[in-house]
Design a protein around this motif. Sequence first.
Motif, PDB file in Angstrom:
ATOM      1  N   ALA A   1       0.824  -1.214   0.000  1.00 13.67           N
ATOM      2  CA  ALA A   1       0.000   0.000   0.000  1.00 13.67           C
ATOM      3  C   ALA A   1       0.853   1.257   0.000  1.00 13.67           C
ATOM      4  N   ASP A   2       2.091   1.159   0.534  1.00 11.75           N
ATOM      5  CA  ASP A   2       3.008   2.308   0.530  1.00 11.75           C
ATOM      6  C   ASP A   2       3.704   2.490  -0.809  1.00 11.75           C
ATOM      7  N   ASP A   3       3.348   1.661  -1.796  1.00 17.17           N
ATOM      8  CA  ASP A   3       3.862   1.778  -3.171  1.00 17.17           C
ATOM      9  C   ASP A   3       5.360   1.523  -3.245  1.00 17.17           C
ATOM     10  N   LEU A   4       5.846   0.562  -2.483  1.00 17.57           N
ATOM     11  CA  LEU A   4       7.242   0.173  -2.576  1.00 17.57           C
ATOM     12  C   LEU A   4       7.422  -0.824  -3.710  1.00 17.57           C
ATOM     13  N   PRO A   5       8.560  -0.794  -4.402  1.00 15.87           N
ATOM     14  CA  PRO A   5       8.811  -1.795  -5.442  1.00 15.87           C
ATOM     15  C   PRO A   5       8.866  -3.200  -4.861  1.00 15.87           C
ATOM     16  N   ILE A   6       8.587  -4.174  -5.716  1.00 18.60           N
ATOM     17  CA  ILE A   6       8.555  -5.550  -5.237  1.00 18.60           C
ATOM     18  C   ILE A   6       9.922  -5.970  -4.727  1.00 18.60           C
ATOM     19  N   GLY A   7      10.991  -5.481  -5.360  1.00 17.86           N
ATOM     20  CA  GLY A   7      12.324  -5.830  -4.899  1.00 17.86           C
ATOM     21  C   GLY A   7      12.597  -5.339  -3.485  1.00 17.86           C
TER      22      GLY A   7
ATOM     23  N   ILE B   1      10.289  -4.704  -1.208  1.00 23.47           N
ATOM     24  CA  ILE B   1       9.423  -5.465  -0.305  1.00 23.47           C
ATOM     25  C   ILE B   1      10.063  -6.810   0.016  1.00 23.47           C
ATOM     26  N   ALA B   2      10.626  -7.452  -1.005  1.00 20.19           N
ATOM     27  CA  ALA B   2      11.280  -8.742  -0.777  1.00 20.19           C
ATOM     28  C   ALA B   2      12.480  -8.598   0.151  1.00 20.19           C
ATOM     29  N   LYS B   3      13.225  -7.504  -0.001  1.00 16.65           N
ATOM     30  CA  LYS B   3      14.372  -7.278   0.868  1.00 16.65           C
ATOM     31  C   LYS B   3      13.937  -7.024   2.305  1.00 16.65           C
ATOM     32  N   ALA B   4      12.841  -6.280   2.479  1.00 14.98           N
ATOM     33  CA  ALA B   4      12.363  -5.997   3.836  1.00 14.98           C
ATOM     34  C   ALA B   4      11.825  -7.249   4.513  1.00 14.98           C
ATOM     35  N   LEU B   5      11.218  -8.142   3.753  1.00 18.20           N
ATOM     36  CA  LEU B   5      10.664  -9.367   4.332  1.00 18.20           C
ATOM     37  C   LEU B   5      11.672 -10.499   4.382  1.00 18.20           C
ATOM     38  N   GLY B   6      12.816 -10.336   3.746  1.00 16.34           N
ATOM     39  CA  GLY B   6      13.806 -11.385   3.740  1.00 16.34           C
ATOM     40  C   GLY B   6      13.412 -12.565   2.874  1.00 16.34           C
ATOM     41  N   ARG B   7      12.684 -12.316   1.799  1.00 10.47           N
ATOM     42  CA  ARG B   7      12.229 -13.364   0.899  1.00 10.47           C
ATOM     43  C   ARG B   7      12.679 -13.066  -0.524  1.00 10.47           C
ATOM     44  N   GLY B   8      12.515 -14.057  -1.396  1.00 10.74           N
ATOM     45  CA  GLY B   8      12.864 -13.871  -2.783  1.00 10.74           C
ATOM     46  C   GLY B   8      11.837 -13.030  -3.510  1.00 10.74           C
ATOM     47  N   ARG B   9      12.283 -12.388  -4.594  1.00 10.96           N
ATOM     48  CA  ARG B   9      11.375 -11.529  -5.350  1.00 10.96           C
ATOM     49  C   ARG B   9      10.249 -12.338  -5.984  1.00 10.96           C
ATOM     50  N   GLY B  10      10.561 -13.514  -6.507  1.00 10.53           N
ATOM     51  CA  GLY B  10       9.526 -14.341  -7.115  1.00 10.53           C
ATOM     52  C   GLY B  10       8.477 -14.786  -6.130  1.00 10.53           C
TER      53      GLY B  10
ATOM     54  N   ALA C   1       6.226 -11.727  -5.381  1.00 13.56           N
ATOM     55  CA  ALA C   1       5.321 -11.460  -6.498  1.00 13.56           C
ATOM     56  C   ALA C   1       4.208 -12.494  -6.568  1.00 13.56           C
ATOM     57  N   ASP C   2       4.532 -13.759  -6.305  1.00 12.71           N
ATOM     58  CA  ASP C   2       3.510 -14.808  -6.316  1.00 12.71           C
ATOM     59  C   ASP C   2       2.496 -14.598  -5.203  1.00 12.71           C
ATOM     60  N   ARG C   3       2.952 -14.192  -4.021  1.00 15.81           N
ATOM     61  CA  ARG C   3       2.020 -13.959  -2.904  1.00 15.81           C
ATOM     62  C   ARG C   3       1.131 -12.750  -3.184  1.00 15.81           C
ATOM     63  N   ILE C   4       1.685 -11.708  -3.811  1.00 19.79           N
ATOM     64  CA  ILE C   4       0.871 -10.539  -4.170  1.00 19.79           C
ATOM     65  C   ILE C   4      -0.232 -10.934  -5.138  1.00 19.79           C
ATOM     66  N   CYS C   5       0.111 -11.810  -6.096  1.00 18.71           N
ATOM     67  CA  CYS C   5      -0.898 -12.269  -7.056  1.00 18.71           C
ATOM     68  C   CYS C   5      -1.966 -13.106  -6.378  1.00 18.71           C
TER      69      CYS C   5
END
Length: 428
Positions: free
Chosen positions: A48-54, A56-65, A68-72
């Motif tokens: 919601a804060d309009d952060l790029p997926i990359g 977000i992945a870095k903040a959560l400690g997860r992979g970008r893929g 993106a799959d969880r967002i979908c």
Amino acid sequence: MIGDSKPILVELVSCPSLPRPGGQLGEMPFRADAWTPTEIRQLRQLFADDLPIGEIAKALGRGRGGVADRICLLGLRRHSFRSWTSIEDEDLVRRYGQDATATIAAELGRTCAAVYARAALLDLSEGNAPDWTPWEDAQLRAGFVAGISTAQIATIVGRTHSGLVSRASKLGLRHPNFSPGWSNAEIERVLALAEAGHRYAAIGQMLCAEGFVARTKSGVRGLMNRLGAGKGWGRFWSDEEDALLIRAYQTNASLTPLRQRLGRSGSSIRWRADYLGLRGTHGRTSGWRGGPDWTEADVARLREDYGKVPTAELARAMGRSKASIFTRANLLGLVHGFHRPWSDEECAALEIAFARGIAMADLAAALGRKQAAVHKYAANRGFRFGRRAKAVFVMSVADILKLGRQTGEEGEERSDGMNSAPEQETSR
């Protein structure tokens, strides 16, 4: 939100969930990489804060893929102002035209309109439209129920307007704006309101307030056109308005003040003038040109100097642009003869330069001509210079002709000054 404007719709209704299986579910094995409720809440907040997926992945400690799959899977969508990354562009190039735009937008976390805009900037072409997804059908049904315009629904789902109308027809959907036929009472009321001077949109609202079926502006306009009840928005022209319009045409006056005073559109005034057979004469003999008018002295000077003086110099002397000089000369039928003809010595220098391997730039400098003009003249006569090394010193026409005379005296070349250079040039 953008300023004080209305929010941009990215989704009308969530995609219908799949039917839950019946019976008792078995226990699922523990997975260390399973998403926890805390991570999902954090993902929603970062998205919601309009952060790029990359990021977000870095903040959560997860992979970008995985992000993106969880967002979908969560069905998250947003109207983003962030720039497109190279990874997103590569994914869009690989999938555009094969997968549905709604599916691509969901996995990228963007709107369908943003995907279409980026695809246009990347010059991506789209083949046959892919099959409609359940999410697109859900938006289509919800939009028809809510009475949203078909053009706006098409923008939300990322489909063409014609494709959306075809899909709605296949699903048996009918938009509420397509109201049933007109009754005699409605037609009489519309004619009365139009004669009173009300606009089409206001007539539709008045009909709804009086208990009739809700009608749109286009619906009322279509009825008036079928009835032949006049142009514009339904208000008939009075004798006083016709008199003002006739006087404006007789005096070559501007129609803008008349349009503002009468509250008429430009098309309405043009239609009325054509109906009255009015044909205005132009008040300006030279048209609406922004520059100064051409006087007889200007035309005489142009006839005298055009083709003899360079156009740029002539334009500066007359205080005009080059385009103005060219346009007026074309209207007068003048032919530009400033380009001097080629002399016999220049033609001989061209042949010698081609045979002796002299560069085009050196030949143009020696002749005192532009390289583009020399290239065009040489190409028309079959001389293709190609890439050649420039000379160390500046050459003149006399120097080039001297090379030809030396060749004739030594007898190493043909008497016409041509040697095997064309064959060497061809082999390059």
